[in-house]
Enzyme design. Structure first.
Site, PDB file in Angstrom:
ATOM      1  N   GLU A 102       0.828  -1.209   0.000  1.00 23.57           N
ATOM      2  CA  GLU A 102       0.000   0.000   0.000  1.00 23.57           C
ATOM      3  C   GLU A 102       0.865   1.262   0.000  1.00 23.57           C
ATOM      4  O   GLU A 102       1.885   1.337   0.689  1.00 23.57           O
ATOM      5  CB  GLU A 102      -0.884  -0.010   1.244  1.00 23.57           C
ATOM      6  CG  GLU A 102      -1.762   1.221   1.409  1.00 23.57           C
ATOM      7  CD  GLU A 102      -2.458   1.271   2.768  1.00 23.57           C
ATOM      8  OE1 GLU A 102      -3.483   1.960   2.872  1.00 23.57           O
ATOM      9  OE2 GLU A 102      -1.964   0.624   3.721  1.00 23.57           O
TER      10      GLU A 102
ATOM     11  N   LYS B 205     -10.089   2.331  -1.458  1.00 22.83           N
ATOM     12  CA  LYS B 205     -10.180   1.742  -0.127  1.00 22.83           C
ATOM     13  C   LYS B 205     -11.495   2.130   0.548  1.00 22.83           C
ATOM     14  O   LYS B 205     -11.792   3.311   0.741  1.00 22.83           O
ATOM     15  CB  LYS B 205      -8.989   2.217   0.701  1.00 22.83           C
ATOM     16  CG  LYS B 205      -8.827   1.576   2.072  1.00 22.83           C
ATOM     17  CD  LYS B 205      -7.543   2.108   2.705  1.00 22.83           C
ATOM     18  CE  LYS B 205      -7.228   1.463   4.035  1.00 22.83           C
ATOM     19  NZ  LYS B 205      -5.953   1.994   4.581  1.00 22.83           N
TER      20      LYS B 205
ATOM     21  N   CYS C 223      -5.202  -2.784   3.004  1.00 24.40           N
ATOM     22  CA  CYS C 223      -4.832  -2.704   4.416  1.00 24.40           C
ATOM     23  C   CYS C 223      -6.008  -2.924   5.359  1.00 24.40           C
ATOM     24  O   CYS C 223      -6.466  -4.039   5.531  1.00 24.40           O
ATOM     25  CB  CYS C 223      -4.137  -1.372   4.680  1.00 24.40           C
ATOM     26  SG  CYS C 223      -3.082  -1.383   6.166  1.00 24.40           S
TER      27      CYS C 223
END
Length: 288
Positions: free
Chosen positions: A45, A117, A149
């Site tokens: 990321e 995200k 993540c």
């Protein structure tokens, strides 16, 4: 292994935000040279945005996906003839939004998929939240899904990707904190619950806490890194996914087949929705 997917998961320290792409391109070329069989290269990321922390610092390096950074990354993937996930990038949205967006570049030099995200790590991250799950097809091999993540802390994300036909979930990560061991447990849990491969690639030390993993659809860890920079390599047999769903994890448990004809729908008050047995089965993965 009819549907083999050779993978190189690159656990590396972030590169300086705003720096030229030449250094990253050289690193990708080096990995492709050292692991010539790899068809898919995956980085952590925000790999290209090291050192940024505030909304202002991220916004200073944000670009729309039509910008020069993505054009150069796409050209790099096309020149090497590989699938490239360069981690996630700071995307400048059409209304000025700031997204943490995972991108996939194809061997033909095209942007194949992008995923914003959904669960930024709040209150610590300044990003706007995405609003859609994303899968993409690797022609002749199978289908993959994307998470970034903190998404891995929410079972809804991987469950939807598996339901949408993903057989491998690529989780790009920049965890710098002491909870990476818990994320390794979550990677295994997602693989077990959804009977998918999980490739979770974290940033290397000293900034990241490493411990990247590749997990098979029965939850067995195939490769597990320490903290330092390294490249995890594996060949994913995507035929393992329909096999384990047919015969069960360790030949027993089939979580995608819990319903019998005529079972009633199950209300999901949390989502103002329901599980309908008639629509529970994951999408078939087209292989052309």
């Amino acid at each position: 292994m009819a549907r083999a997917l050779p993978v190189a998961a690159v656990q590396a320290a972030p590169r300086p935000a705003g720096g030229p792409l030449a250094g990253f391109a050289a690193d990708v070329e080096g990995v492709a040279r050292r692991v010539p069989q790899a068809q898919l290269l995956v980085y952590p990321e925000l790999h290209l945005h090291g050192g940024a922390a505030t909304a202002e610092e991220y916004r200073a390096v944000a670009e729309p996906l039509s910008g020069p950074r993505l054009r150069d990354l796409a050209a790099l993937a096309g020149d090497l003839g590989v699938w490239l996930v360069p981690g996630s990038v700071c995307e400048l949205g059409p209304g000025g939004e700031l997204y943490d967006t995972a991108v996939v570049l194809s061997p033909e030099g095209q942007l194949a998929a992008s995923y914003r995200k959904v669960f930024p790590w709040r209150p610590h991250e300044p990003f706007d939240a995405g609003d859609a799950f994303v899968v993409f097809d690797l022609p002749g091999v199978g289908r993959a899904g994307l998470t970034v993540c903190y998404d891995a802390w929410f079972p809804e994300v991987t469950r939807h990707l598996a339901w949408m036909g993903a057989e491998v979930v690529l989780n790009v990560v920049k965890t710098t904190t002491c909870d990476r061991p818990q994320e390794v447990v979550l990677a295994r849990a997602h693989a077990i619950m959804n009977q998918v491969f999980v490739v979770s690639v974290n940033a290397a030390g000293p900034e990241g806490t490493g411990q990247s993993v590749i997990v098979d659809p029965e939850g067995l860890v195939r490769v597990h890194a320490a903290t330092d920079a390294t490249v995890l390599t594996d060949v994913l047999d995507l035929d393992h996914v329909p096999r384990v769903r047919t015969y069960g994890t360790v030949g027993l448990t089939r979580p995608w087949a819990p319903f019998r004809p005529g079972d009633p729908p199950l209300a999901l008050p949390l989502y103002a929705g329901r599980i309908d047995p008639d629509t529970w089965t994951p999408a078939a993965t087209p292989v052309t």
